[in-house]
Design a protein around this motif. Structure first.
Motif, mmCIF file in Angstrom:
data_model
loop_
_atom_site.group_PDB
_atom_site.id
_atom_site.type_symbol
_atom_site.label_atom_id
_atom_site.label_comp_id
_atom_site.label_asym_id
_atom_site.label_seq_id
_atom_site.Cartn_x
_atom_site.Cartn_y
_atom_site.Cartn_z
ATOM 1 N N MET A 49 0.848 -1.183 0.000
ATOM 2 C CA MET A 49 0.000 0.000 0.000
ATOM 3 C C MET A 49 0.887 1.236 0.000
ATOM 4 S SD MET A 49 -1.169 0.285 3.981
ATOM 5 C CE MET A 49 -0.494 -1.320 4.346
ATOM 6 N N ASP A 50 0.421 2.283 -0.651
ATOM 7 C CA ASP A 50 1.197 3.526 -0.652
ATOM 8 C C ASP A 50 0.676 4.472 0.424
ATOM 9 O OD1 ASP A 50 -1.104 4.763 -1.679
ATOM 10 O OD2 ASP A 50 -0.293 4.980 -3.696
ATOM 11 N N ASP A 51 1.405 5.579 0.645
ATOM 12 C CA ASP A 51 1.046 6.537 1.702
ATOM 13 C C ASP A 51 -0.345 7.128 1.487
ATOM 14 O OD1 ASP A 51 3.513 6.055 2.797
ATOM 15 O OD2 ASP A 51 4.376 8.013 2.274
ATOM 16 N N ARG A 52 -0.698 7.472 0.255
ATOM 17 C CA ARG A 52 -2.003 8.092 -0.020
ATOM 18 C C ARG A 52 -3.131 7.124 0.311
ATOM 19 N NH1 ARG A 52 -4.971 11.800 0.884
ATOM 20 N NH2 ARG A 52 -3.084 12.994 0.717
ATOM 21 N N GLN A 53 -2.970 5.853 -0.059
ATOM 22 C CA GLN A 53 -3.993 4.852 0.232
ATOM 23 C C GLN A 53 -4.178 4.711 1.744
ATOM 24 O OE1 GLN A 53 -3.039 0.814 -0.955
ATOM 25 N NE2 GLN A 53 -5.197 0.321 -1.257
ATOM 26 N N PHE A 54 -3.081 4.700 2.485
ATOM 27 C CA PHE A 54 -3.158 4.603 3.948
ATOM 28 C C PHE A 54 -3.869 5.823 4.526
ATOM 29 C CE2 PHE A 54 -1.404 5.164 8.251
ATOM 30 C CZ PHE A 54 -1.789 3.959 8.810
ATOM 31 N N ARG A 55 -3.498 7.019 4.055
ATOM 32 C CA ARG A 55 -4.147 8.253 4.539
ATOM 33 C C ARG A 55 -5.643 8.238 4.236
ATOM 34 N NH1 ARG A 55 -1.030 13.188 5.599
ATOM 35 N NH2 ARG A 55 -2.967 14.228 5.058
ATOM 36 N N ASN A 56 -6.013 7.786 3.051
ATOM 37 C CA ASN A 56 -7.430 7.712 2.694
ATOM 38 C C ASN A 56 -8.179 6.753 3.612
ATOM 39 O OD1 ASN A 56 -7.029 9.541 0.642
ATOM 40 N ND2 ASN A 56 -7.013 8.001 -0.986
ATOM 41 N N ALA A 57 -7.563 5.631 3.926
ATOM 42 C CA ALA A 57 -8.194 4.669 4.841
ATOM 43 C C ALA A 57 -8.378 5.286 6.219
ATOM 44 C CB ALA A 57 -7.362 3.393 4.933
ATOM 45 N N MET A 58 -7.365 5.991 6.737
ATOM 46 C CA MET A 58 -7.467 6.617 8.059
ATOM 47 C C MET A 58 -8.500 7.739 8.050
ATOM 48 S SD MET A 58 -5.514 4.797 9.925
ATOM 49 C CE MET A 58 -6.058 3.478 8.849
ATOM 50 N N GLY A 59 -8.679 8.400 6.904
ATOM 51 C CA GLY A 59 -9.658 9.476 6.778
ATOM 52 C C GLY A 59 -11.097 8.999 6.870
#
Length: 159
Positions: A1-11
C-alpha cells in the motif's frame, strides 16, 4: 500500500477537531489536530500525537504544558486558522486556564502537564496529565474523508 492509500483509509474514521496550544516565552502557539484520545481516569490522562517535524513539538517540550481545545461545530474557522488554511489579519486572542492558553468557546478546554512522551514512527505521543478543565454545551466539529462536518450532517448520511 502507498502513503495516499493509507491516509485515505485513516480518513474514513470520523474524528473530533481540536486545537492544541502552548505558551513559550510569552508567545502562544497553536495547531489543529485530531489525533487525541483519553487514556486513564486515575490519574486523568490524555494523549496527543504530533508529527516529528511539527513546530509545536519542540514548543511543548520546552513549556512542558499544553491545552487541548475540543472545537464546536461553530468553530471551523478557528480550526482552519490553526491548520494554516486561513490567514487572519488580527492576532488570535486566547483565554487562559491555569496559566495555559485555551480557545474561547470550545466545547471542552483541558489544561495539561506533560506526563510522559513516546516516539513512535514519525510521531511523538505526548501523554498529558489533565490539571483542569472547562466544559460547554454544543455540537462538536467533526472531520471525515478530508471534510469538516457536523453531527446533523453525519446523522443524515447514516439514515
Amino acid at each position: 500500500m502507498d502513503d495516499r492509500q493509507f491516509r485515505n483509509a485513516m480518513g474514513k474514521f470520523a474524528t473530533g477537531v481540536n486545537v492544541i496550544a502552548t505558551e513559550v516565552n510569552g508567545e502562544v502557539h497553536g495547531m489543529t489536530a485530531n489525533a487525541f484520545m483519553s487514556v486513564s481516569l486515575d490519574p486523568k490522562l490524555i494523549v496527543i500525537s504530533l508529527k516529528e517535524d511539527a513546530k509545536m513539538l519542540n514548543k511543548i517540550k520546552e513549556s512542558n504544558r499544553f491545552s487541548v481545545n475540543i472545537l464546536s461545530s461553530e468553530q471551523q474557522e478557528q480550526s482552519m486558522i490553526f491548520a494554516g488554511q486561513k490567514k487572519v489579519e488580527e492576532k488570535f486572542e486566547f483565554d487562559y486556564l491555569e496559566g495555559v492558553p485555551v480557545v474561547r468557546d470550545s466545547l471542552a478546554q483541558l489544561s495539561c502537564e506533560v506526563y510522559n512522551e513516546h516516539v513512535e514512527g514519525d510521531h511523538t505521543l505526548f501523554i498529558g496529565k489533565v490539571t483542569s478543565l472547562e466544559l460547554q454545551d454544543g455540537e462538536p466539529l467533526i472531520f471525515n474523508c478530508g471534510k469538516y462536518r457536523g453531527l446533523k450532517e453525519m446523522e443524515k448520511a447514516i439514515i
